[in-house]
Design a protein around this motif. Structure first.
Motif, PDB file in Angstrom:
ATOM      1  N   ILE A   1     -28.066 -31.352  10.161  1.00  0.00           N
ATOM      2  CA  ILE A   1     -27.225 -30.419  10.918  1.00  0.00           C
ATOM      3  C   ILE A   1     -27.769 -29.000  10.760  1.00  0.00           C
ATOM      4  CG2 ILE A   1     -24.896 -29.458  11.136  1.00  0.00           C
ATOM      5  CD1 ILE A   1     -23.801 -32.137  10.176  1.00  0.00           C
ATOM      6  N   PRO A   2     -28.076 -28.336  11.890  1.00  0.00           N
ATOM      7  CA  PRO A   2     -28.582 -26.965  11.798  1.00  0.00           C
ATOM      8  C   PRO A   2     -27.541 -26.045  11.151  1.00  0.00           C
ATOM      9  CG  PRO A   2     -28.741 -27.809  14.060  1.00  0.00           C
ATOM     10  CD  PRO A   2     -27.964 -28.806  13.277  1.00  0.00           C
ATOM     11  N   ASP A   3     -28.009 -25.006  10.476  1.00  0.00           N
ATOM     12  CA  ASP A   3     -27.072 -24.095   9.796  1.00  0.00           C
ATOM     13  C   ASP A   3     -26.253 -23.261  10.781  1.00  0.00           C
ATOM     14  OD1 ASP A   3     -29.163 -22.565  10.653  1.00  0.00           O
ATOM     15  OD2 ASP A   3     -29.731 -21.807   8.679  1.00  0.00           O
ATOM     16  N   SER A   4     -26.599 -23.332  12.075  1.00  0.00           N
ATOM     17  CA  SER A   4     -25.828 -22.598  13.081  1.00  0.00           C
ATOM     18  C   SER A   4     -24.675 -23.438  13.648  1.00  0.00           C
ATOM     19  CB  SER A   4     -26.752 -22.183  14.236  1.00  0.00           C
ATOM     20  OG  SER A   4     -27.374 -23.324  14.788  1.00  0.00           O
ATOM     21  N   ALA A   5     -24.519 -24.686  13.179  1.00  0.00           N
ATOM     22  CA  ALA A   5     -23.571 -25.615  13.817  1.00  0.00           C
ATOM     23  C   ALA A   5     -22.119 -25.245  13.575  1.00  0.00           C
ATOM     24  CB  ALA A   5     -23.821 -27.031  13.312  1.00  0.00           C
TER      25      ALA A   5
ATOM     26  N   ASN B   1     -28.388 -29.713   5.637  1.00  0.00           N
ATOM     27  CA  ASN B   1     -28.440 -28.535   6.492  1.00  0.00           C
ATOM     28  C   ASN B   1     -29.886 -28.161   6.797  1.00  0.00           C
ATOM     29  OD1 ASN B   1     -25.665 -27.635   6.979  1.00  0.00           O
ATOM     30  ND2 ASN B   1     -25.581 -27.587   4.742  1.00  0.00           N
TER      31      ASN B   1
END
Lengths: 425, 500
Positions: B174-178, B195
């Protein structure tokens, strides 16, 4: 605006998208329609459903009269077109109404705290179970077979990936109430929660106190669900439960082919930090005026991410507001009178029919079809434009010759008499 | 200068419990046409409750005034631009509300015979068809009640598919911008969360992904355009990479309002995604729901969809429960049907070309706001933006003013704030999504307000730090609310009354 952006066409806004992802044709969706055509389309779909004179279906979704005020309030743009009240200073209307909702749910269920709503009753149950697992640090779940079959199905879906084994326990073949002997034989020190429904799927009011005593003896929590919220106007609330997770559809929420509804989750104050979903709390503003805001959000996904108590975000605020208005309009006396009418109507309907169970019931009950197929009885009723009960064989093979009938304040005596006749034929 | 508002009388209103008086009522039931049953006899003495202590007792006119007064304390789309990023606060057409109340639809019982439900089923079929076309996916379930519920449904399907291949695997990337729902969902479905750091353009980095994808990775959850409003330009390479390692790609469709008619997730390698019908398809947020989290899948995931699925039996619609590989049901019945009706009305009103035009207008509005505000606020990511734009409070922070303060001052100017402090990869984020609803005049009022606030920060930061000044409720003490939670009204005790 294009000029300000230094662009010559709208297409240029997307010029940075790689060619291989661009969609190069028109969407295969007919040209835009006028308001009249849209209204006409849905009216035609309504006609395809057909119209009926009366329905005796309950089973988790009930036809109750919706006071006019409900739609008047929820149609106000200030409620309808606002977002989750993150910015308390310009959302005091929503926040205050949720605080009132939480209070009324506590008064109704005998619990100490309630959240701002869940998606529905069926998804509130697994959330309650997960909460019980966090509190007890145990994982095994005991669920009564008399809990709504679809709720149990949903629970199994949620539980599968959470290492929450589920064991079901039975109902008494004579009374239709919980088989407490079966429950006790399955309880042990691995059980996180005992989950029951009252009134149960067969409409029977359960002995919540006895179930709580058994669960607590083994260190498990008692989770009580309900599908018919109107019963709480008359029936002793599940005060001995640890968590109450139910469905408010009965409170002025249209059946609407199964949704949107609103679930509730209420519990004891000591478990407040394990509650999933939104909570509104009272505080003050800088001038010392009373104010409300979302609170204890460190439980929630937008702060806690994978460590949150649940992934729930958007819930059912406007639907909960419908229920709030409903509770306000009926109030203390009205809810009791309404529940009394439901009880009386269902008992009138049951008179003379062959009830399958002997337990005390609220507004629905299981009836044997005397060797007739349940569907045949319903077909006879449909000829008179009446929708009969729910044949139970689909959910309970042992009740193959039975159906679940429900009567509310909206069922007239003449239609109930027709139902009785159909059983005699 | 504040141009959108001026001060106004605002009515006070106590809580319902404080204005109740015994015996007041706002209802009338028809006379009972059957003999009254004694509850204690029917249910047993111990099963009948006393009257509900402190439950409301008000008249009809008191009830309507109560809720109307409360309503005036709210901001709403009907009052103006509502620029919450990632929330897609667009106009909610009222015809949608009208058609959702069509009697034979609103009163349809989910267990009524299919022969009496053909209209409902036809609507569901039409929504499925339209959403499949819009997303480029092969099939949908409309059962999930909201976006996060859809995520859970999708990840469960991924897990079931991988199990059927012999190994459910362990991790989800999961991208840290999610959105926070993504990791919370992965956890609920029994996965570990890994992450992934975004690169300096705010995008997913192919090279970083290559390093972490192994045969224990079940899926990548990607939001496209991502939460900084930027399209993942290498999305087809990303999805190919994941597929080459036997992993799947889930797309969070919260930002679909940037894509409709322009590009389709099904065409860039997405395996499963959800749509928020209460965002992209205009169904009202209602102060926090109801939503609908339709989930769209590619062919290989169809067997795992929740049951039942709609099928055509002759010329009739019917529910098919015979789905042995299904993940089960994620909620009772068939989903938030009433929300589907509203979404279909929106789709019909626009048509295919209208939907595409709405996307273009939404992206144009965001780009215009970006141009207007770029001289005044720090823009951390310079990549071209889609339907939303994210600034940071970097310049204002030098004066001790943070994004949360600017947001509160914006309230005085008559606007709901943008999304504050999200996405997490932008320190002090101001995340702005105007949607296609807004015309230039409303947007200009909004950008003027933010420019004016930027000046106030320079000249008089105290003014911003103490905002809002013009609301009936000034800044709310959220810290005390959390420290001493009071989450329900209780009657005053005799002791506290005496103290008054």
């Amino acid at each position: 605006m294009l000029d300000v952006c230094g662009l010559e066409s709208l297409e240029q806004l997307f010029s940075h998208l790689p060619a291989e992802v661009k969609f190069n044709r028109s969407l295969d969706i007919p040209n835009g329609k006028s308001e009249y055509e849209i209204v006409d389309y849905f009216r035609a779909r309504g006609l395809e459903n057909g119209s009926i004179a009366s329905s005796f279906l309950g089973a988790g979704v009930y036809s109750h009269y919706r006071p006019v005020l409900v739609d008047v309030v929820v149609s106000r743009g200030e409620f309808l077109t606002s977002y989750t009240p993150y910015q308390a200073e310009m959302a005091q209307g929503t926040l205050t109404s949720i605080f009132e909702f939480q209070t009324m749910i506590c008064q109704l269920t005998g619990m100490e705290v309630a959240n701002a709503s869940m998606y529905d009753g069926s998804s509130a149950v697994p959330e309650a179970a997960m909460m019980a697992a966090r509190i007890t640090k145990r994982h095994h779940m005991l669920v009564a077979k008399s809990v709504h079959p679809e709720y149990r199905t949903v629970f199994r879906t949620y539980a599968k990936h959470q290492e929450m084994p589920i064991t079901e326990f039975g109902y008494d073949a004579v009374t239709g109430a919980l088989d407490l002997v079966d429950l006790e034989s399955k309880l042990n020190d691995q059980v996180a929660a005992v989950i029951i429904q009252s009134p149960n799927f067969f409409g029977i009011v359960e002995d919540v106190k006895a179930a709580a005593a058994l669960a607590h003896k083994h260190g498990a929590l008692l989770v009580v669900t309900f599908t018919e919220a109107v019963s709480l106007g008359l029936v002793e609330p599940p005060r001995d439960a640890d968590i109450v997770a139910g469905e408010l559809q009965s409170f002025a929420i249209s059946p609407c082919y199964g949704g949107p509804f609103a679930g509730i989750l209420a519990t004891k104050e000591k478990f407040i930090r394990q509650i999933p979903g939104r909570l509104v709390g009272e505080t003050t503003d800088t001038h010392g005026n009373r104010a409300f805001c979302l609170t204890l959000s460190t439980r929630e996904q937008h702060i806690r991410r994978e460590k949150a108590t649940s992934n729930i975000c958007t819930n059912q605020a406007l639907i909960a507001l419908m229920a709030t208005v409903f509770m306000t309009v009926y109030g203390k006396e009205g809810l009791r009178e309404l529940a009394g009418q439901n009880l009386s109507k269902a008992h009138y309907l049951a008179e003379g029919l062959k009830k399958r169970f002997s337990g005390g019931f609220f507004n629905e009950f299981v009836v044997s079809t005397n060797g007739n197929a349940a569907e045949a009885v319903n077909d006879r009723l449909l000829e008179k434009n009446i929708v009969g009960g729910l044949p139970l064989g689909r959910f309970y093979p042992e009740l193959n010759d039975c159906m679940l009938l429900c009567a509310t304040e909206m069922n007239k005596r003449e239609h109930m008499d027709e139902v009785k006749k159909a059983f005699l034929a | 200068m504040i141009r959108k508002t001026r001060s106004n009388i605002s009515q006070n209103e106590p809580l319902l419990f404080e204005s109740s008086s015994p015996g007041k009522k706002g209802y009338q039931l028809p006379p009972l046409d059957v003999p009254a049953v004694d509850a204690k006899q029917a249910l047993g003495h111990q099963n009948v409750r006393d009257s509900i202590a402190d439950f409301p007792e008000v008249s009809e006119v008191e009830a309507i005034r109560h809720f109307t007064r409360l309503s005036t304390w709210n901001y709403a789309i009907d009052l103006g631009l509502y620029p919450l990023g990632s929330c897609t606060m667009k106009y909610n057409p009222r015809v949608n509300e009208l058609v959702a109340r069509t009697e034979a639809l609103a009163w349809a019982h989910p267990y009524q015979p299919e022969s009496l439900s053909q209209g409902c089923l036809a609507i569901i079929a039409e929504v499925e068809r339209a959403l499949a076309e819009i997303t480029g996916m092969d099939a949908l379930t409309l059962q999930p009640a909201a976006g996060a519920h859809g995520e859970m449904t999708g990840i469960m399907m991924i897990r079931s598919l991988l199990e059927s291949r012999g190994n459910p695997r362990k991790r989800i990337l999961i991208p840290d911008s999610a959105h926070g729902t993504n990791p919370a969902t992965a956890h609920m479905c029994g996965y570990e969360v890994q992450n992934i750091a975004s690169n300096d353009r705010g995008l997913l980095d192919l090279e970083t992904l290559e390093k972490v994808v192994d045969d224990n990775v079940a899926a990548l959850m990607v939001t496209n355009p991502n939460t900084v409003g930027v399209f993942e330009e290498r999305i087809t390479k990303i999805t190919s990479l994941m597929h080459s390692k036997g992993a799947l790609v889930y797309m969070d469709g919260a930002n679909m309002n940037a894509l409709v008619g322009i590009t389709r997730p099904g065409d860039f390698g997405i395996d499963v995604m959800h749509l928020n019908l209460h965002k992209t398809f205009s169904t009202p947020h209602g102060g926090g729901g109801p939503g609908s989290g339709a989930v769209a899948v590619k062919k290989h995931l169809i067997p795992f969809l929740p049951y039942p699925r709609l099928k055509k039996a002759g010329d009739k619609w019917a529910w098919d429960y015979n789905m042995p590989d299904s993940i089960g049901k994620v909620r009772a019945f068939y989903g938030n049907f009433g929300v589907l009706v509203r979404a279909l009305a929106y789709i019909m009103a626009h048509g295919g070309d209208g939907l595409r035009r709405a996307t273009m207008d939404a992206v144009l509005n965001a780009n215009y706001i970006r141009k207007m505000l770029e001289p005044h606020y720090d823009l951390p990511y310079k990549s071209p933006c889609m339907h939303e734009v994210v600034f940071s409070d970097d310049r204002q922070a030098a004066k001790g003013v943070r994004t949360g303060d600017i947001a509160k001052r914006l309230i005085d100017y008559g606007f709901h704030p943008y999304t504050v402090s999200f996405p997490l990869i932008v320190h002090g984020a101001l995340m702005i999504e105007p949607t296609e609803t807004e015309g230039k005049s409303e947007i200009d009022l909004f950008t003027d307000a933010l420019i004016s606030i930027a000046q106030e920060v320079e000249e008089n930061p105290e003014l911003v730090l103490k905002a809002p000044h013009l609301t009936r409720t000034s800044r709310v003490d959220e810290v005390t609310a959390a420290r001493r939670p009071i989450v329900r009204w209780k009657p005053e005790t005799t002791a506290s009354k005496a103290a008054d």
